[in-house]
Design an enzyme around this catalytic site. Structure first.
Site, PDB file in Angstrom:
ATOM      1  N   ASP A  74      40.306  34.312  43.028  1.00 27.04           N
ATOM      2  CA  ASP A  74      39.791  35.566  42.468  1.00 27.04           C
ATOM      3  C   ASP A  74      38.317  35.481  42.086  1.00 27.04           C
ATOM      4  OD1 ASP A  74      40.252  33.811  40.368  1.00 27.04           O
ATOM      5  OD2 ASP A  74      41.971  34.912  39.598  1.00 27.04           O
ATOM      6  N   ASN A 145      49.260  36.274  29.356  1.00 31.73           N
ATOM      7  CA  ASN A 145      50.146  37.400  29.676  1.00 31.73           C
ATOM      8  C   ASN A 145      51.011  37.105  30.910  1.00 31.73           C
ATOM      9  OD1 ASN A 145      48.289  37.476  31.705  1.00 31.73           O
ATOM     10  ND2 ASN A 145      47.604  39.577  31.347  1.00 31.73           N
ATOM     11  N   HIS A 147      49.818  36.155  33.908  1.00 30.51           N
ATOM     12  CA  HIS A 147      49.186  36.410  35.217  1.00 30.51           C
ATOM     13  C   HIS A 147      48.981  35.120  35.997  1.00 30.51           C
ATOM     14  CE1 HIS A 147      44.729  36.309  33.537  1.00 30.51           C
ATOM     15  NE2 HIS A 147      45.103  35.112  33.915  1.00 30.51           N
ATOM     16  N   GLU A 152      47.983  40.763  37.282  1.00 30.23           N
ATOM     17  CA  GLU A 152      48.353  41.084  35.909  1.00 30.23           C
ATOM     18  C   GLU A 152      49.792  41.610  35.866  1.00 30.23           C
ATOM     19  OE1 GLU A 152      46.390  39.915  33.907  1.00 30.23           O
ATOM     20  OE2 GLU A 152      44.345  40.702  33.971  1.00 30.23           O
TER      21      GLU A 152
HETATM   22  C1  F6R Z   1      41.532  31.755  37.580  1.00 29.76           C
HETATM   23  C2  F6R Z   1      42.779  32.503  37.534  1.00 29.76           C
HETATM   24  C3  F6R Z   1      43.514  32.727  36.262  1.00 29.76           C
HETATM   25  C4  F6R Z   1      43.519  31.522  35.322  1.00 29.76           C
HETATM   26  C5  F6R Z   1      44.237  31.844  34.021  1.00 29.76           C
HETATM   27  C6  F6R Z   1      44.193  30.682  33.047  1.00 29.76           C
HETATM   28  O1  F6R Z   1      41.060  31.655  38.918  1.00 29.76           O
HETATM   29  O2  F6R Z   1      43.189  32.960  38.544  1.00 29.76           O
HETATM   30  O3  F6R Z   1      44.830  33.108  36.563  1.00 29.76           O
HETATM   31  O4  F6R Z   1      44.146  30.448  35.971  1.00 29.76           O
HETATM   32  O5  F6R Z   1      43.666  32.963  33.429  1.00 29.76           O
HETATM   33  O6  F6R Z   1      42.882  30.472  32.634  1.00 29.76           O
HETATM   34  P1  F6R Z   1      42.509  29.209  31.757  1.00 29.76           P
HETATM   35  O7  F6R Z   1      42.716  28.015  32.622  1.00 29.76           O
HETATM   36  O8  F6R Z   1      41.064  29.383  31.419  1.00 29.76           O
HETATM   37  O9  F6R Z   1      43.420  29.191  30.580  1.00 29.76           O
END
Ligand code: F6R
Length: 251
Positions: A74, A145, A147, A152
Site C-alpha cells: 500500500d 482495527n 486491517h 479496513e
Molecule cells: C503497512 C500496512 C499496515 C500495517 C499495520 C500495522 O504496509 O499495510 O497494514 O502493517 O497498520 O502497522 P504497524 O506495524 O506500524 O503497527
C-alpha cells in the site's frame, strides 16, 4: 479457535530472525534454480527489525536479492514518493537502499497519480503481480482495527488493488507521523484481500501490547469483513507470529 497456525515468540527480535530466515531460505532456493522470488512487503513499525535482519543477511552472509521482485501492499493517497512519510521512502530507507534488488523489480503503489489514472494503475499492478508469477511470500502486519494492508473493516473477501478510504483508527494511529490527525491522508491505494490471499505463503506479525486485543479477536472470530485479518483463515499456508506482549491477553 482459528485454523490459522500461530507461533508465540519471546520477543520481536526472535520473530524477525525466524521470518527473515524463512525468506532467506526461499530466496536461496529460488536463486539456486535460477528463478525469481516474488515478495509482497509491508511497511510500519512491525517489519523494521525483519528488514534490518534481511540487510544483515545480505551484508554478512551474501544473501543475493538480484532475482527478487517486490510488491508493496500500500501507499497513502495523495502522497509524493520523496516525502519522508511515504511508504516509498520507508522501503528505501529500511531495505531497498541496503540490498541489491534492482530498481526495476521494485513495485510500490503510486500515491502521486491523478485521480482518474488510479483505476488503470491498480489493474496494471494486479497484472504485474500475475506476470511475475504471483506472490511467493506475503508479509503482513495488522492494524488495531484488524486491517491487513489498508483493507479496513468492511473490505470484501474478493477485493483487489484499489483506492480505499482510511478508517478513523488508522488515521489516529498515523497522526504522530504526520504531525496531527488532520494531516493524515484520507485515502490510500492498497492491494485487496483477494490479492493477498493469492500469495502462496502468508506470514502476519503482531508485536507489542497494543495488538493484544485485536489478536484475541482475530484468533476467535469467524472469517468476515468486520476484521479483515480473519480472512487468513481461508488460506492454507498462513502463519501468525505474535510476541508475548501481543499474546498477553489471548486465552
Ligand atoms: C503497512 C500496512 C499496515 C500495517 C499495520 C500495522 O504496509 O499495510 O497494514 O502493517 O497498520 O502497522 P504497524 O506495524 O506500524 O503497527
Amino acid at each position: 479457535m482459528t485454523h490459522i497456525p500461530f507461533v508465540v515468540a519471546e520477543n520481536a527480535q526472535e520473530i524477525a530472525q525466524t521470518v527473515a530466515a524463512e525468506i532467506a531460505a526461499l530466496i536461496r532456493e529460488r536463486n539456486a534454480e535460477g528463478r525469481s522470488t516474488v515478495l509482497g512487503l509491508a511497511t510500519g513499525n512491525t517489519p523494521i527489525l525483519l528488514y534490518r535482519e534481511l540487510v544483515r543477511l545480505h551484508r554478512e552472509e551474501g544473501l543475493d536479492f538480484s532475482r527478487v521482485i517486490t510488491f508493496n501492499l500500500d501507499e497513502y493517497y495523495p502522497m509524493q514518493p520523496d516525502s519522508s512519510q511515504s511508504y516509498h521512502y520507508f522501503m528505501h530507507h529500511h531495505l531497498f537502499d541496503h540490498v541489491n534488488v534492482p530498481a526495476s523489480q521494485i513495485h510500490i503503489p503510486d500515491g502521486f497519480l491523478s485521480r482518474d489514472a488510479i483505476a488503470d494503475f491498480c489493474a496494471a499492478y494486479e497484472q504485474k503481480i500475475q506476470q511475475a508469477g504471483g506472490l511467493d511470500f506475503q508479509l503482513l502486519g495488522i492494524g488495531e482495527n484488524g486491517h491487513i494492508g489498508f483493507n479496513e473493516p468492511g473490505s470484501a473477501r474478493d477485493s483487489r488493488t484499489r483506492l480505499v478510504r482510511l478508517d478513523a483508527t488508522t488515521r489516529r494511529n498515523a497522526a504522530g507521523d504526520f504531525g496531527g490527525e488532520d494531516l493524515v491522508p484520507r485515502e490510500a491505494i492498497s492491494m485487496g484481500v483477494a490479492t493477498i490471499l493469492e500469495a502462496r505463503r502468508i506470514v502476519l506479525i503482531a508485536t507489542g501490547s497494543k495488538k493484544a486485543t485485536i489478536m484475541q479477536k482475530v484468533l476467535h472470530s469467524a472469517a468476515s469483513s468486520d476484521i479483515p485479518a480473519t480472512f487468513l483463515q481461508l488460506h492454507e499456508n498462513a502463519t501468525i507470529y505474535v510476541d508475548t506482549a501481543a499474546h498477553a491477553s489471548l486465552v
